[in-house]
Design a protein around this motif. Sequence first.
Motif, PDB file in Angstrom:
ATOM      1  N   VAL A 155       0.824  -1.210   0.000  1.00  0.00           N
ATOM      2  CA  VAL A 155       0.000   0.000   0.000  1.00  0.00           C
ATOM      3  C   VAL A 155       0.856   1.256   0.000  1.00  0.00           C
ATOM      4  O   VAL A 155       0.497   2.264  -0.627  1.00  0.00           O
ATOM      5  CB  VAL A 155      -0.954   0.008   1.213  1.00  0.00           C
ATOM      6  N   SER A 156       2.003   1.220   0.675  1.00  0.00           N
ATOM      7  CA  SER A 156       2.796   2.435   0.855  1.00  0.00           C
ATOM      8  C   SER A 156       4.053   2.509  -0.004  1.00  0.00           C
ATOM      9  O   SER A 156       4.437   3.591  -0.465  1.00  0.00           O
ATOM     10  CB  SER A 156       3.199   2.578   2.330  1.00  0.00           C
ATOM     11  N   PHE A 157       4.719   1.376  -0.235  1.00  0.00           N
ATOM     12  CA  PHE A 157       5.996   1.411  -0.948  1.00  0.00           C
ATOM     13  C   PHE A 157       5.821   1.506  -2.462  1.00  0.00           C
ATOM     14  O   PHE A 157       6.348   2.423  -3.104  1.00  0.00           O
ATOM     15  CB  PHE A 157       6.833   0.173  -0.597  1.00  0.00           C
ATOM     16  N   VAL A 158       5.113   0.567  -3.044  1.00  0.00           N
ATOM     17  CA  VAL A 158       4.988   0.516  -4.503  1.00  0.00           C
ATOM     18  C   VAL A 158       4.371   1.789  -5.084  1.00  0.00           C
ATOM     19  O   VAL A 158       4.876   2.321  -6.085  1.00  0.00           O
ATOM     20  CB  VAL A 158       4.170  -0.723  -4.937  1.00  0.00           C
ATOM     21  N   PRO A 159       3.294   2.332  -4.494  1.00  0.00           N
ATOM     22  CA  PRO A 159       2.690   3.544  -5.068  1.00  0.00           C
ATOM     23  C   PRO A 159       3.624   4.754  -5.133  1.00  0.00           C
ATOM     24  O   PRO A 159       3.357   5.690  -5.892  1.00  0.00           O
ATOM     25  CB  PRO A 159       1.500   3.824  -4.138  1.00  0.00           C
ATOM     26  N   GLN A 160       4.706   4.750  -4.353  1.00  0.00           N
ATOM     27  CA  GLN A 160       5.648   5.873  -4.400  1.00  0.00           C
ATOM     28  C   GLN A 160       6.286   6.021  -5.782  1.00  0.00           C
ATOM     29  O   GLN A 160       6.744   7.096  -6.142  1.00  0.00           O
ATOM     30  CB  GLN A 160       6.750   5.674  -3.352  1.00  0.00           C
ATOM     31  N   PHE A 161       6.329   4.928  -6.537  1.00  0.00           N
ATOM     32  CA  PHE A 161       6.967   4.939  -7.848  1.00  0.00           C
ATOM     33  C   PHE A 161       5.945   5.001  -8.990  1.00  0.00           C
ATOM     34  O   PHE A 161       6.291   4.789 -10.149  1.00  0.00           O
ATOM     35  CB  PHE A 161       7.832   3.686  -8.011  1.00  0.00           C
ATOM     36  N   VAL A 162       4.692   5.277  -8.638  1.00  0.00           N
ATOM     37  CA  VAL A 162       3.632   5.342  -9.643  1.00  0.00           C
ATOM     38  C   VAL A 162       2.966   6.710  -9.609  1.00  0.00           C
ATOM     39  O   VAL A 162       2.508   7.155  -8.556  1.00  0.00           O
ATOM     40  CB  VAL A 162       2.568   4.249  -9.405  1.00  0.00           C
ATOM     41  N   LYS A 163       2.908   7.366 -10.757  1.00  0.00           N
ATOM     42  CA  LYS A 163       2.234   8.647 -10.838  1.00  0.00           C
ATOM     43  C   LYS A 163       0.731   8.436 -10.927  1.00  0.00           C
ATOM     44  O   LYS A 163       0.260   7.554 -11.650  1.00  0.00           O
ATOM     45  CB  LYS A 163       2.716   9.419 -12.067  1.00  0.00           C
ATOM     46  N   PRO A 164      -0.040   9.234 -10.193  1.00  0.00           N
ATOM     47  CA  PRO A 164      -1.501   9.105 -10.267  1.00  0.00           C
ATOM     48  C   PRO A 164      -1.995   9.414 -11.678  1.00  0.00           C
ATOM     49  O   PRO A 164      -1.346  10.123 -12.440  1.00  0.00           O
ATOM     50  CB  PRO A 164      -1.990  10.162  -9.273  1.00  0.00           C
ATOM     51  N   THR A 172       1.151  -0.064 -11.273  1.00  0.00           N
ATOM     52  CA  THR A 172       1.324  -0.629  -9.939  1.00  0.00           C
ATOM     53  C   THR A 172       1.448  -2.146 -10.005  1.00  0.00           C
ATOM     54  O   THR A 172       2.292  -2.752  -9.328  1.00  0.00           O
ATOM     55  CB  THR A 172       0.126  -0.260  -9.036  1.00  0.00           C
ATOM     56  N   ALA A 173       0.629  -2.767 -10.840  1.00  0.00           N
ATOM     57  CA  ALA A 173       0.678  -4.218 -10.996  1.00  0.00           C
ATOM     58  C   ALA A 173       2.017  -4.666 -11.570  1.00  0.00           C
ATOM     59  O   ALA A 173       2.579  -5.686 -11.148  1.00  0.00           O
ATOM     60  CB  ALA A 173      -0.463  -4.679 -11.895  1.00  0.00           C
ATOM     61  N   VAL A 174       2.537  -3.906 -12.533  1.00  0.00           N
ATOM     62  CA  VAL A 174       3.823  -4.246 -13.139  1.00  0.00           C
ATOM     63  C   VAL A 174       4.942  -4.168 -12.110  1.00  0.00           C
ATOM     64  O   VAL A 174       5.812  -5.055 -12.027  1.00  0.00           O
ATOM     65  CB  VAL A 174       4.128  -3.324 -14.335  1.00  0.00           C
ATOM     66  N   LEU A 175       4.933  -3.117 -11.303  1.00  0.00           N
ATOM     67  CA  LEU A 175       5.970  -2.971 -10.279  1.00  0.00           C
ATOM     68  C   LEU A 175       5.851  -4.066  -9.226  1.00  0.00           C
ATOM     69  O   LEU A 175       6.870  -4.603  -8.756  1.00  0.00           O
ATOM     70  CB  LEU A 175       5.868  -1.592  -9.622  1.00  0.00           C
ATOM     71  N   ALA A 176       4.630  -4.399  -8.842  1.00  0.00           N
ATOM     72  CA  ALA A 176       4.435  -5.470  -7.861  1.00  0.00           C
ATOM     73  C   ALA A 176       4.950  -6.797  -8.415  1.00  0.00           C
ATOM     74  O   ALA A 176       5.609  -7.571  -7.702  1.00  0.00           O
ATOM     75  CB  ALA A 176       2.959  -5.585  -7.492  1.00  0.00           C
ATOM     76  N   ALA A 177       4.670  -7.062  -9.694  1.00  0.00           N
ATOM     77  CA  ALA A 177       5.159  -8.290 -10.323  1.00  0.00           C
ATOM     78  C   ALA A 177       6.684  -8.287 -10.405  1.00  0.00           C
ATOM     79  O   ALA A 177       7.324  -9.340 -10.222  1.00  0.00           O
ATOM     80  CB  ALA A 177       4.560  -8.430 -11.721  1.00  0.00           C
ATOM     81  N   THR A 178       7.264  -7.125 -10.664  1.00  0.00           N
ATOM     82  CA  THR A 178       8.726  -7.015 -10.704  1.00  0.00           C
ATOM     83  C   THR A 178       9.328  -7.330  -9.347  1.00  0.00           C
ATOM     84  O   THR A 178      10.332  -8.057  -9.238  1.00  0.00           O
ATOM     85  CB  THR A 178       9.142  -5.597 -11.135  1.00  0.00           C
ATOM     86  N   PHE A 179       8.712  -6.792  -8.299  1.00  0.00           N
ATOM     87  CA  PHE A 179       9.192  -7.058  -6.943  1.00  0.00           C
ATOM     88  C   PHE A 179       9.117  -8.543  -6.626  1.00  0.00           C
ATOM     89  O   PHE A 179      10.072  -9.127  -6.082  1.00  0.00           O
ATOM     90  CB  PHE A 179       8.364  -6.272  -5.929  1.00  0.00           C
ATOM     91  N   ILE A 180       7.999  -9.173  -6.965  1.00  0.00           N
ATOM     92  CA  ILE A 180       7.838 -10.603  -6.697  1.00  0.00           C
ATOM     93  C   ILE A 180       8.858 -11.410  -7.490  1.00  0.00           C
ATOM     94  O   ILE A 180       9.437 -12.381  -6.986  1.00  0.00           O
ATOM     95  CB  ILE A 180       6.402 -11.049  -7.033  1.00  0.00           C
ATOM     96  N   GLY A 181       9.118 -11.010  -8.730  1.00  0.00           N
ATOM     97  CA  GLY A 181      10.117 -11.702  -9.537  1.00  0.00           C
ATOM     98  C   GLY A 181      11.508 -11.609  -8.933  1.00  0.00           C
ATOM     99  O   GLY A 181      12.255 -12.600  -8.915  1.00  0.00           O
ATOM    100  N   LEU A 182      11.860 -10.432  -8.437  1.00  0.00           N
ATOM    101  CA  LEU A 182      13.160 -10.265  -7.773  1.00  0.00           C
ATOM    102  C   LEU A 182      13.248 -11.135  -6.523  1.00  0.00           C
ATOM    103  O   LEU A 182      14.303 -11.733  -6.240  1.00  0.00           O
ATOM    104  CB  LEU A 182      13.376  -8.795  -7.407  1.00  0.00           C
ATOM    105  N   ALA A 183      12.145 -11.199  -5.788  1.00  0.00           N
ATOM    106  CA  ALA A 183      12.118 -12.013  -4.573  1.00  0.00           C
ATOM    107  C   ALA A 183      12.301 -13.491  -4.909  1.00  0.00           C
ATOM    108  O   ALA A 183      13.057 -14.210  -4.231  1.00  0.00           O
ATOM    109  CB  ALA A 183      10.811 -11.801  -3.827  1.00  0.00           C
TER     110      ALA A 183
END
Length: 229
Positions: A155-164, A172-183
């Motif tokens: 809720v707080s980290f990923v949205p920092q890198f997404v412009k409204p 947001t979904a792409v960044l979340a998927a990127t994070f999961i892939g790195l993990a």
Amino acid sequence: MSDIQIVAFVAASLLIIIVPGVDFALVTRQTVRYGRQAGFVVLAGLVVAALVHASLATAGLSALLLSSPVLYTVLRIAGALYLVYLGGTILWATRPRRVVPAEQPVTVGAGSGGNGTSTTVVEPSADEEPHVARRSFIMGITSQLLNVKVVIFYVSFVPQFVKPGDGAAARTAVLAATFIGLAVLWWACYILLIDRLHPWLTRPSVLKVIERLTGVILIILAIRIALSS
């Protein structure tokens, strides 16, 4: 996103991923105790739970959960209780037991009492432990789903890198998927590393220390979660 933002997101994500936490304790314990297959099953549970959290955050449902003091408290306490259960179960399994000659247990600590008996911990092998894969998966997915810190992260980290604006949910979904892939990449390398060290890590004295440390760490993390606001 600019190249600088992408690099910043990846760097910050890696720092978050490698910081030891509940996932680190569970992946380590299951991989050492039962082998790399169990470690990858834990990882699968973590990934499924992460996808659920990412989906809820993208849909805006996680923000609603955090805005409700009652729901947030219920999730926080449930997560803490589950960690206490896991930690307590692991510690209970390492309790000293009397030697049963017919079973020929593996002795991880020796000593003689007044009655001439020695103290041991009976450690069943992976083949003797039923439903290892199922339990490993449940550990991974349940601990992650009930972790309020993961909810806050998405809720707080990923949205920092997404412009409204238009397309924000997709980004947001792409960044979340990127994070999961790195993990996944990080944990896969970590599990394979543990597997290489498996002969040494499964020495009775070392295994007992790892088991007890895992139990204590999980209980400490549970207390921290329960006392957090």
